[in-house]
Write a protein that holds these residues in place. Structure first.
Motif, short mmCIF file in Angstrom:
data_model
loop_
_atom_site.label_atom_id
_atom_site.label_comp_id
_atom_site.label_asym_id
_atom_site.label_seq_id
_atom_site.Cartn_x
_atom_site.Cartn_y
_atom_site.Cartn_z
N ILE A 143 0.84 -1.21 0.00
CA ILE A 143 0.00 0.00 0.00
C ILE A 143 0.88 1.26 0.00
O ILE A 143 0.52 2.27 -0.60
N LEU A 144 2.03 1.18 0.63
CA LEU A 144 2.91 2.36 0.75
C LEU A 144 3.36 2.91 -0.61
O LEU A 144 3.13 4.09 -0.89
N PRO A 145 3.99 2.11 -1.50
CA PRO A 145 4.38 2.71 -2.79
C PRO A 145 3.18 3.13 -3.64
O PRO A 145 3.27 4.11 -4.38
N ILE A 146 2.08 2.41 -3.51
CA ILE A 146 0.88 2.80 -4.25
C ILE A 146 0.41 4.17 -3.80
O ILE A 146 0.09 5.04 -4.61
N GLY A 158 -10.58 6.41 -5.73
CA GLY A 158 -11.53 5.29 -5.61
C GLY A 158 -10.82 3.95 -5.60
O GLY A 158 -11.13 3.07 -4.79
N GLY A 159 -9.86 3.79 -6.49
CA GLY A 159 -9.07 2.55 -6.54
C GLY A 159 -8.29 2.32 -5.27
O GLY A 159 -8.24 1.21 -4.73
N PHE A 160 -7.68 3.37 -4.76
CA PHE A 160 -6.91 3.26 -3.53
C PHE A 160 -7.81 2.90 -2.36
O PHE A 160 -7.46 2.05 -1.53
N LEU A 161 -8.98 3.51 -2.29
CA LEU A 161 -9.92 3.20 -1.21
C LEU A 161 -10.41 1.75 -1.30
O LEU A 161 -10.60 1.09 -0.27
N LEU A 162 -10.58 1.24 -2.52
CA LEU A 162 -10.94 -0.17 -2.66
C LEU A 162 -9.81 -1.08 -2.18
O LEU A 162 -10.07 -2.12 -1.57
N LEU A 163 -8.57 -0.69 -2.44
CA LEU A 163 -7.45 -1.49 -1.93
C LEU A 163 -7.41 -1.48 -0.41
O LEU A 163 -7.17 -2.52 0.21
N ILE A 164 -7.66 -0.33 0.19
CA ILE A 164 -7.71 -0.24 1.66
C ILE A 164 -8.86 -1.11 2.18
O ILE A 164 -8.70 -1.86 3.14
N ALA A 165 -10.01 -1.03 1.52
CA ALA A 165 -11.17 -1.83 1.93
C ALA A 165 -10.86 -3.32 1.82
O ALA A 165 -11.30 -4.12 2.66
N SER A 166 -10.09 -3.71 0.81
CA SER A 166 -9.75 -5.13 0.64
C SER A 166 -8.92 -5.66 1.80
O SER A 166 -8.99 -6.85 2.12
N LEU A 167 -8.14 -4.78 2.43
CA LEU A 167 -7.34 -5.21 3.58
C LEU A 167 -8.21 -5.54 4.79
O LEU A 167 -7.82 -6.34 5.64
N MET A 168 -9.39 -4.95 4.84
CA MET A 168 -10.28 -5.15 5.99
C MET A 168 -11.46 -6.05 5.64
O MET A 168 -12.25 -6.39 6.52
N ALA A 169 -11.58 -6.43 4.38
CA ALA A 169 -12.74 -7.20 3.92
C ALA A 169 -12.58 -8.68 4.28
O ALA A 169 -11.46 -9.16 4.49
N PRO A 170 -13.70 -9.39 4.31
CA PRO A 170 -13.62 -10.85 4.47
C PRO A 170 -12.80 -11.45 3.32
O PRO A 170 -12.74 -10.89 2.22
N HIS A 171 -12.21 -12.59 3.56
CA HIS A 171 -11.32 -13.22 2.59
C HIS A 171 -11.99 -13.43 1.23
O HIS A 171 -11.35 -13.28 0.19
N ASP A 172 -13.28 -13.73 1.23
CA ASP A 172 -14.00 -13.98 -0.03
C ASP A 172 -14.08 -12.73 -0.91
O ASP A 172 -14.12 -12.84 -2.13
N ALA A 173 -14.11 -11.56 -0.31
CA ALA A 173 -14.25 -10.31 -1.07
C ALA A 173 -12.91 -9.65 -1.37
O ALA A 173 -12.84 -8.73 -2.19
N LEU A 229 -12.21 -6.93 -4.54
CA LEU A 229 -11.96 -5.52 -4.21
C LEU A 229 -10.57 -5.08 -4.68
O LEU A 229 -10.40 -3.98 -5.21
N SER A 230 -9.58 -5.94 -4.48
CA SER A 230 -8.20 -5.61 -4.88
C SER A 230 -8.07 -5.45 -6.38
O SER A 230 -7.44 -4.51 -6.87
N VAL A 231 -8.66 -6.37 -7.12
CA VAL A 231 -8.57 -6.31 -8.58
C VAL A 231 -9.30 -5.07 -9.11
O VAL A 231 -8.78 -4.35 -9.97
N CYS A 232 -10.49 -4.81 -8.59
CA CYS A 232 -11.23 -3.60 -9.01
C CYS A 232 -10.44 -2.34 -8.67
O CYS A 232 -10.34 -1.42 -9.48
N GLY A 233 -9.87 -2.30 -7.47
CA GLY A 233 -9.06 -1.15 -7.07
C GLY A 233 -7.84 -0.99 -7.96
O GLY A 233 -7.52 0.12 -8.40
N GLY A 234 -7.17 -2.09 -8.27
CA GLY A 234 -6.00 -2.04 -9.15
C GLY A 234 -6.35 -1.56 -10.55
O GLY A 234 -5.63 -0.76 -11.15
N LEU A 235 -7.48 -2.05 -11.07
CA LEU A 235 -7.92 -1.61 -12.41
C LEU A 235 -8.24 -0.11 -12.44
O LEU A 235 -7.90 0.58 -13.40
N LEU A 236 -8.87 0.37 -11.37
CA LEU A 236 -9.15 1.81 -11.30
C LEU A 236 -7.85 2.61 -11.24
O LEU A 236 -7.73 3.66 -11.88
N LEU A 237 -6.88 2.13 -10.48
CA LEU A 237 -5.59 2.84 -10.38
C LEU A 237 -4.85 2.83 -11.72
O LEU A 237 -4.31 3.87 -12.13
N VAL A 238 -4.82 1.70 -12.38
CA VAL A 238 -4.17 1.64 -13.70
C VAL A 238 -4.85 2.63 -14.65
O VAL A 238 -4.18 3.41 -15.34
#
Length: 124
Positions: free
Chosen positions: A46-49, A75-90, A94-103
């Protein structure tokens, strides 16, 4: 160049998010997979991102005055943060959607900055 590096990092994040569960499902093991699958690795990435997000997108806005790259990136960064706190199934979704938004944010920002650098031809 900042946006290309940031887009590449975000793309690697997407590959990591998709490959790690697949490799675990296939029964792969090893030190490298253990590192990539560990919780602290996610927090470390998360730090370099965050650094590239803050270093690139607000500066782009100052040049091209378009909010879209910054909104997408945030929005992408917030999804990545949310993925850290989300249940394992989500987490992966969340990470992929966040990464796509960042790209998308970084590539769009780069495109807008490039348009600012190219002189406009004036019809006579």
């Amino acid at each position: 160049m900042k946006d290309l590096i940031a887009a590449t990092l975000s793309g690697l994040c997407i590959v990591h998010c998709l490959a790690t569960p697949l490799l675990l499902t296939l029964g792969s093991s090893g030190l490298l997979l253990g590192v990539f699958g560990s919780e602290w690795f996610h927090y470390l990435m998360i730090l370099p991102i965050a650094i590239f997000l803050v270093w690139s997108l607000p500066g782009g806005w100052c040049v091209h005055r378009k909010k879209t790259p910054f909104v997408l990136g945030l929005g992408g960064f917030l999804l990545l943060i949310a993925s850290l706190m989300a249940p394992h199934d989500a987490e992966t979704l969340l990470s992929v959607c966040g990464g796509l938004l960042l790209v998308s944010a970084h590539l769009y920002n780069r495109q807008l900055l490039h348009k600012q650098e190219v002189p406009q031809h004036v019809a006579h």
